[in-house]
Design a protein around this motif. Structure first.
Motif, short mmCIF file in Angstrom:
data_model
loop_
_atom_site.label_atom_id
_atom_site.label_comp_id
_atom_site.label_asym_id
_atom_site.label_seq_id
_atom_site.Cartn_x
_atom_site.Cartn_y
_atom_site.Cartn_z
N ALA A 1 0.80 -1.23 0.00
CA ALA A 1 0.00 0.00 0.00
C ALA A 1 0.83 1.27 0.00
CB ALA A 1 -0.92 0.00 1.23
N LEU A 2 2.07 1.22 0.49
CA LEU A 2 2.86 2.42 0.71
C LEU A 2 4.07 2.45 -0.21
CD1 LEU A 2 2.88 2.36 4.63
CD2 LEU A 2 1.14 3.35 3.11
N TYR A 3 4.33 3.61 -0.81
CA TYR A 3 5.49 3.75 -1.68
C TYR A 3 6.53 4.66 -1.01
CZ TYR A 3 3.31 8.24 -2.99
OH TYR A 3 2.75 9.49 -2.96
N PRO A 4 7.81 4.47 -1.31
CA PRO A 4 8.86 5.30 -0.70
C PRO A 4 8.89 6.68 -1.33
CG PRO A 4 9.83 3.79 -2.27
CD PRO A 4 8.37 3.43 -2.19
N ASP A 5 9.56 7.61 -0.68
CA ASP A 5 9.73 8.96 -1.24
C ASP A 5 10.30 8.87 -2.65
OD1 ASP A 5 8.76 10.10 1.04
OD2 ASP A 5 10.71 10.70 1.84
N GLY A 6 9.69 9.60 -3.56
CA GLY A 6 10.12 9.59 -4.94
C GLY A 6 9.57 8.45 -5.76
N GLY A 7 8.76 7.59 -5.15
CA GLY A 7 8.31 6.39 -5.85
C GLY A 7 6.89 6.41 -6.34
N LEU A 8 6.25 7.58 -6.37
CA LEU A 8 4.84 7.64 -6.75
C LEU A 8 4.59 7.15 -8.16
CD1 LEU A 8 1.87 8.50 -6.48
CD2 LEU A 8 2.59 10.85 -7.00
N THR A 9 5.31 7.69 -9.14
CA THR A 9 5.05 7.33 -10.54
C THR A 9 5.34 5.86 -10.78
OG1 THR A 9 5.57 9.59 -11.25
CG2 THR A 9 5.64 7.86 -12.93
N THR B 1 -4.52 -8.82 -5.51
CA THR B 1 -4.19 -10.01 -4.73
C THR B 1 -3.28 -9.65 -3.56
OG1 THR B 1 -4.42 -11.44 -6.67
CG2 THR B 1 -3.12 -12.29 -4.83
N ARG B 2 -2.31 -8.80 -3.81
CA ARG B 2 -1.40 -8.39 -2.74
C ARG B 2 -2.13 -7.65 -1.62
NH1 ARG B 2 4.18 -5.81 -4.82
NH2 ARG B 2 4.45 -5.89 -2.56
N CYS B 3 -3.22 -6.96 -1.96
CA CYS B 3 -3.98 -6.19 -0.97
C CYS B 3 -5.17 -6.97 -0.42
CB CYS B 3 -4.46 -4.88 -1.58
SG CYS B 3 -3.12 -3.72 -1.95
N GLU B 4 -5.26 -8.24 -0.71
CA GLU B 4 -6.38 -9.04 -0.22
C GLU B 4 -6.42 -9.00 1.32
OE1 GLU B 4 -8.20 -13.56 -0.73
OE2 GLU B 4 -6.41 -12.94 -1.85
N GLY B 5 -7.59 -8.77 1.86
CA GLY B 5 -7.79 -8.68 3.30
C GLY B 5 -7.70 -7.27 3.85
N LEU B 6 -7.07 -6.36 3.11
CA LEU B 6 -6.92 -4.99 3.59
C LEU B 6 -8.25 -4.24 3.69
CD1 LEU B 6 -5.24 -2.59 4.50
CD2 LEU B 6 -4.66 -2.14 2.10
N PRO B 7 -9.17 -4.39 2.72
CA PRO B 7 -10.46 -3.69 2.88
C PRO B 7 -11.17 -4.05 4.17
CG PRO B 7 -10.21 -4.43 0.62
CD PRO B 7 -9.07 -5.04 1.39
N GLY B 8 -11.14 -5.32 4.53
CA GLY B 8 -11.77 -5.73 5.79
C GLY B 8 -11.06 -5.15 7.00
N ALA B 9 -9.72 -5.06 6.93
CA ALA B 9 -8.97 -4.51 8.05
C ALA B 9 -9.29 -3.03 8.27
CB ALA B 9 -7.47 -4.69 7.81
N MET B 10 -9.61 -2.31 7.21
CA MET B 10 -9.94 -0.88 7.35
C MET B 10 -11.29 -0.67 8.04
SD MET B 10 -7.21 0.35 6.15
CE MET B 10 -7.35 2.07 5.73
N ARG B 11 -12.09 -1.72 8.09
CA ARG B 11 -13.41 -1.60 8.72
C ARG B 11 -13.30 -1.43 10.24
NH1 ARG B 11 -17.98 -1.35 5.13
NH2 ARG B 11 -17.00 -1.76 3.11
#
Length: 375
Positions: free
Chosen positions: A316-324, A339-349
């Motif tokens: 979910a998080l990119y380093p400084d300078g890594g946006l593009t 797939t890498r973010c699977e489960g994260l939507p539920g965790a935000m609840r």
């Protein structure tokens, strides 16, 4: 046990309004809100104590004295308490800081001075408890206070720092997620280009220019996507937003603030949510989008490493300078990143008001009943 809570919101707009309305709507306590419109924040810092004192007098006359006061931080709480001393009684008082003026980045037309930081400090001294919406904000605030107090010509308040710091804790914002569906309820968009969502307040501290610069560059590379630029426009001249709309052309499928129902529908279609903010103490809009299933592209700083659980930091998080680079990777292989973010939507609840409100109710109830009050 139910108690009467007097909620003071001097800036009833945006995330402040969402917080006040969410608590009033979900709390088991009787929450009576006194508020002022979400405009002219500098004048709220200077003058809201007088306006809110008069309004509180009317509320107390109609509803009776409160058992506890919960005050949002964009005014001088100490002045308000002085103005209400004859009508209020002596209820415990909580200061809730959505933000503070010690760490908030200056706008291009703002000069640095200590007027508003000292108003925050006086409010902290006057409160029985101080709640911050994130550990990131609390740590930054406590780290900045010594330098502020050291600038006093005499009679520094530095000897109060330990006492005031001991009253501080983290109580996250609740987010209205009941009407936000999760990723399992999405309609298929198999043939559509990925939809990128930028849904923050239109202001300098959210750094929209960096996001739009990256998207324009990717479009020139031939990367396919659509863009929805939403959020609250607090600017009379949002020139970088208009420039982005021109430069991105037909990629822009939504531009401007939306009613809640349309915004929730957009969350259900968004594939990616992106931020390059210079400042973020919590991030309600990001929580909403990720809970709905958008893949987050967020800087690895500010409140984001706290809001996103550690298990998903790499996704979910990119380093400084890594946006593009991160945006390119996500947009060209969206299934893999989902797939890498699977489960994260539920965790935000965990930030859903239906989950968070118990913390508010228990702490407000304990204060009203006299437990844990700092005397």
């Amino acid at each position: 046990m139910t108690h009467r809570v007097l909620l003071l919101e001097p800036f009833h707009g945006g995330s402040h309004a969402a917080w006040a309305e969410g608590l009033a709507g979900h709390s088991r306590h009787e929450v009576v809100t006194v508020s002022l419109p979400g405009n002219f924040w500098r004048w709220r810092m200077r003058g809201a104590s007088v306006s809110l004192a008069a309004a509180a007098g009317e509320v107390v006359a109609a509803h009776g004295r409160p058992d506890v006061v919960l005050a949002s931080g964009m005014f001088d709480l100490s002045a308000w308490l002085g103005l209400t001393r004859r009508i209020l009684g002596d209820p415990p008082v909580v200061l809730y800081l959505h933000e503070n003026q010690l760490g908030y980045p200056l706008s291009p037309n703002q000069k640095a001075d200590d007027e508003f930081p000292l108003a925050n400090w006086r409010s902290m001294v006057a409160a029985d408890e101080v709640w911050c919406n994130s550990r990131f904000q609390l740590d930054e605030l406590l780290g900045a206070l010594p330098a502020l107090l050291d600038r006093a010509p005499d009679e520094s308040h530095a000897h109060l720092l330990d006492e005031v710091s001991a009253r501080c804790s983290v109580v996250p914002v609740g987010v209205e997620l009941e009407d936000v569906s999760g990723p399992g309820d999405r309609d298929g968009r198999c043939d559509a280009p990925p939809l990128v969502l930028w849904n923050q307040r239109w202001d300098h501290d959210k750094n929209p220019t960096a996001v739009f610069r990256s998207l324009v560059g990717l479009a020139e590379e031939g990367v396919g996507f659509e863009v929805a630029i939403v959020g609250e426009n607090v600017r009379t001249d949002p020139r970088e937003m208009d420039e982005a709309r021109r430069n991105l052309g037909d990629c822009v499928v939504q531009f401007g603030h939306l009613p809640r129902s349309d915004y929730v529908a957009l969350l259900g279609r968004a594939d990616v949510v992106v931020s390059a903010a210079h400042h973020e103490y919590f991030g309600i809009s990001v929580v909403e989008a990720v809970a709905a299933g958008a893949v987050p592209v967020l800087p690895d700083r500010l409140s984001y490493p706290e809001v996103v659980p550690a298990a998903w930091h790499g996704s979910a998080l990119y380093p400084d300078g890594g946006l593009t680079t991160r945006l390119r990777d996500v947009l060209t292989d969206l299934p893999a990143w989902r797939t890498r973010c699977e489960g994260l939507p539920g965790a935000m609840r965990r930030f859903d008001w239906r989950e968070v409100v118990d913390t508010y109710d228990e702490r407000l109830g304990a204060l009203a009943e006299g437990y844990g009050r700092a005397l």
